[in-house]
Design a protein around this motif. Structure first.
Motif, PDB file in Angstrom:
ATOM      1  N   ILE A  33       0.840  -1.206   0.000  1.00  0.00           N
ATOM      2  CA  ILE A  33       0.000   0.000   0.000  1.00  0.00           C
ATOM      3  C   ILE A  33       0.869   1.249   0.000  1.00  0.00           C
ATOM      4  CG2 ILE A  33      -1.672   1.352   1.335  1.00  0.00           C
ATOM      5  CD1 ILE A  33      -2.760  -1.416   2.356  1.00  0.00           C
ATOM      6  N   VAL A  34       1.882   1.268   0.847  1.00  0.00           N
ATOM      7  CA  VAL A  34       2.768   2.441   0.931  1.00  0.00           C
ATOM      8  C   VAL A  34       3.483   2.652  -0.400  1.00  0.00           C
ATOM      9  CG1 VAL A  34       4.853   3.350   2.046  1.00  0.00           C
ATOM     10  CG2 VAL A  34       3.010   2.384   3.433  1.00  0.00           C
ATOM     11  N   LYS A  35       3.913   1.573  -1.023  1.00  0.00           N
ATOM     12  CA  LYS A  35       4.596   1.669  -2.316  1.00  0.00           C
ATOM     13  C   LYS A  35       3.672   2.299  -3.362  1.00  0.00           C
ATOM     14  CE  LYS A  35       7.150  -1.415  -5.423  1.00  0.00           C
ATOM     15  NZ  LYS A  35       7.530  -2.818  -5.633  1.00  0.00           N
ATOM     16  N   ARG A  36       2.420   1.845  -3.403  1.00  0.00           N
ATOM     17  CA  ARG A  36       1.454   2.412  -4.355  1.00  0.00           C
ATOM     18  C   ARG A  36       1.210   3.893  -4.061  1.00  0.00           C
ATOM     19  NH1 ARG A  36      -2.202  -1.086  -7.198  1.00  0.00           N
ATOM     20  NH2 ARG A  36      -1.688  -3.264  -6.831  1.00  0.00           N
ATOM     21  N   LEU A  37       1.066   4.226  -2.789  1.00  0.00           N
ATOM     22  CA  LEU A  37       0.800   5.623  -2.427  1.00  0.00           C
ATOM     23  C   LEU A  37       1.988   6.523  -2.748  1.00  0.00           C
ATOM     24  CD1 LEU A  37      -1.156   5.107   0.901  1.00  0.00           C
ATOM     25  CD2 LEU A  37      -2.081   5.861  -1.299  1.00  0.00           C
ATOM     26  N   LYS A  38       3.184   6.023  -2.571  1.00  0.00           N
ATOM     27  CA  LYS A  38       4.366   6.815  -2.917  1.00  0.00           C
ATOM     28  C   LYS A  38       4.430   7.038  -4.433  1.00  0.00           C
ATOM     29  CE  LYS A  38       7.232   5.915   1.069  1.00  0.00           C
ATOM     30  NZ  LYS A  38       8.503   5.408   1.600  1.00  0.00           N
ATOM     31  N   ARG A  39       4.044   6.022  -5.193  1.00  0.00           N
ATOM     32  CA  ARG A  39       4.005   6.169  -6.644  1.00  0.00           C
ATOM     33  C   ARG A  39       2.980   7.234  -7.034  1.00  0.00           C
ATOM     34  NH1 ARG A  39       2.529   1.019  -8.371  1.00  0.00           N
ATOM     35  NH2 ARG A  39       4.539   0.325  -7.628  1.00  0.00           N
ATOM     36  N   ILE A  40       1.820   7.207  -6.389  1.00  0.00           N
ATOM     37  CA  ILE A  40       0.785   8.211  -6.646  1.00  0.00           C
ATOM     38  C   ILE A  40       1.284   9.592  -6.251  1.00  0.00           C
ATOM     39  CG2 ILE A  40      -1.523   8.992  -5.952  1.00  0.00           C
ATOM     40  CD1 ILE A  40      -2.213   5.924  -5.670  1.00  0.00           C
ATOM     41  N   GLU A  41       1.973   9.665  -5.128  1.00  0.00           N
ATOM     42  CA  GLU A  41       2.544  10.939  -4.685  1.00  0.00           C
ATOM     43  C   GLU A  41       3.483  11.505  -5.752  1.00  0.00           C
ATOM     44  OE1 GLU A  41       4.855  12.628  -0.729  1.00  0.00           O
ATOM     45  OE2 GLU A  41       5.150  10.539  -1.310  1.00  0.00           O
ATOM     46  N   GLY A  42       4.280  10.650  -6.358  1.00  0.00           N
ATOM     47  CA  GLY A  42       5.166  11.072  -7.435  1.00  0.00           C
ATOM     48  C   GLY A  42       4.393  11.578  -8.641  1.00  0.00           C
ATOM     49  N   GLN A  43       3.283  10.895  -8.946  1.00  0.00           N
ATOM     50  CA  GLN A  43       2.441  11.352 -10.050  1.00  0.00           C
ATOM     51  C   GLN A  43       1.864  12.737  -9.756  1.00  0.00           C
ATOM     52  OE1 GLN A  43      -0.007   7.607 -10.037  1.00  0.00           O
ATOM     53  NE2 GLN A  43       0.017   7.969 -12.249  1.00  0.00           N
ATOM     54  N   VAL A  44       1.447  12.962  -8.518  1.00  0.00           N
ATOM     55  CA  VAL A  44       0.885  14.266  -8.142  1.00  0.00           C
ATOM     56  C   VAL A  44       1.955  15.347  -8.281  1.00  0.00           C
ATOM     57  CG1 VAL A  44      -0.081  15.628  -6.241  1.00  0.00           C
ATOM     58  CG2 VAL A  44      -0.913  13.299  -6.656  1.00  0.00           C
ATOM     59  N   ARG A  45       3.161  15.042  -7.842  1.00  0.00           N
ATOM     60  CA  ARG A  45       4.248  16.013  -8.003  1.00  0.00           C
ATOM     61  C   ARG A  45       4.506  16.306  -9.480  1.00  0.00           C
ATOM     62  NH1 ARG A  45       7.697  12.944  -5.156  1.00  0.00           N
ATOM     63  NH2 ARG A  45       7.071  12.840  -3.025  1.00  0.00           N
ATOM     64  N   GLY A  46       4.388  15.272 -10.305  1.00  0.00           N
ATOM     65  CA  GLY A  46       4.564  15.454 -11.743  1.00  0.00           C
ATOM     66  C   GLY A  46       3.508  16.376 -12.324  1.00  0.00           C
ATOM     67  N   VAL A  47       2.271  16.228 -11.862  1.00  0.00           N
ATOM     68  CA  VAL A  47       1.189  17.110 -12.325  1.00  0.00           C
ATOM     69  C   VAL A  47       1.444  18.539 -11.855  1.00  0.00           C
ATOM     70  CG1 VAL A  47      -1.274  17.639 -12.095  1.00  0.00           C
ATOM     71  CG2 VAL A  47      -0.547  15.302 -12.575  1.00  0.00           C
ATOM     72  N   GLN A  48       1.895  18.680 -10.639  1.00  0.00           N
ATOM     73  CA  GLN A  48       2.221  20.017 -10.129  1.00  0.00           C
ATOM     74  C   GLN A  48       3.268  20.672 -11.024  1.00  0.00           C
ATOM     75  OE1 GLN A  48       3.514  20.119  -6.044  1.00  0.00           O
ATOM     76  NE2 GLN A  48       4.194  22.226  -6.193  1.00  0.00           N
ATOM     77  N   LYS A  49       4.289  19.921 -11.408  1.00  0.00           N
ATOM     78  CA  LYS A  49       5.334  20.452 -12.286  1.00  0.00           C
ATOM     79  C   LYS A  49       4.754  20.794 -13.653  1.00  0.00           C
ATOM     80  CE  LYS A  49      10.053  20.057 -13.734  1.00  0.00           C
ATOM     81  NZ  LYS A  49       9.964  21.316 -14.411  1.00  0.00           N
ATOM     82  N   MET A  50       3.839  19.973 -14.143  1.00  0.00           N
ATOM     83  CA  MET A  50       3.201  20.261 -15.432  1.00  0.00           C
ATOM     84  C   MET A  50       2.462  21.602 -15.376  1.00  0.00           C
ATOM     85  SD  MET A  50       1.670  16.514 -16.461  1.00  0.00           S
ATOM     86  CE  MET A  50       1.101  16.960 -18.113  1.00  0.00           C
TER      87      MET A  50
END
Length: 112
Positions: A33-50
């Motif tokens: 679960i933590v691994k999936r959430l960290k991956r999602i967190e990275g995606q959110v950061r990517g959207v922020q950068k976009m």
């Protein structure tokens, strides 16, 4: 009060709120679960950068959709585990009605 400390990949997860209705997750479940959430967190950061880079709206919206799908998958997996472990335990112990009512409330919230 019972305090459970779980170590996963040298990270400690402390649960000060052990609920008597709960069937504690295994270390492997927590790690997944933590691994999936960290991956999602990275995606959110990517959207922020976009957004900061003033990228095309459609590209951002596609990424937001992917994040929502990933979060929904985590939620469905947690829901499935809850039914198979916690709700099943409550039914075996004679408190199934309360657990089912609680489950239905969270399903309604989840489906909004």
């Amino acid at each position: 009060m019972v305090i459970e400390v779980i170590t996963v990949n040298s990270n400690q997860y402390q649960d000060n709120n052990i609920n008597a209705k709960m069937v504690p997750r295994t270390e492997e479940e927590i790690e997944s679960i933590v691994k999936r959430l960290k991956r999602i967190e990275g995606q959110v950061r990517g959207v922020q950068k976009m957004v900061e880079d003033n990228r095309y709206c459609i590209d951002i919206l596609v990424q937001i959709s992917a994040i929502q799908a990933a979060l929904n998958k985590v939620g469905v997996n947690l829901l499935e585990r809850h039914v198979n472990h916690c709700v099943a335990k409550a039914i075996r112990e004679g408190s199934g009605e309360e657990s089912i009512r609680e489950l239905m409330d969270v399903i309604k919230q989840f489906s909004k």
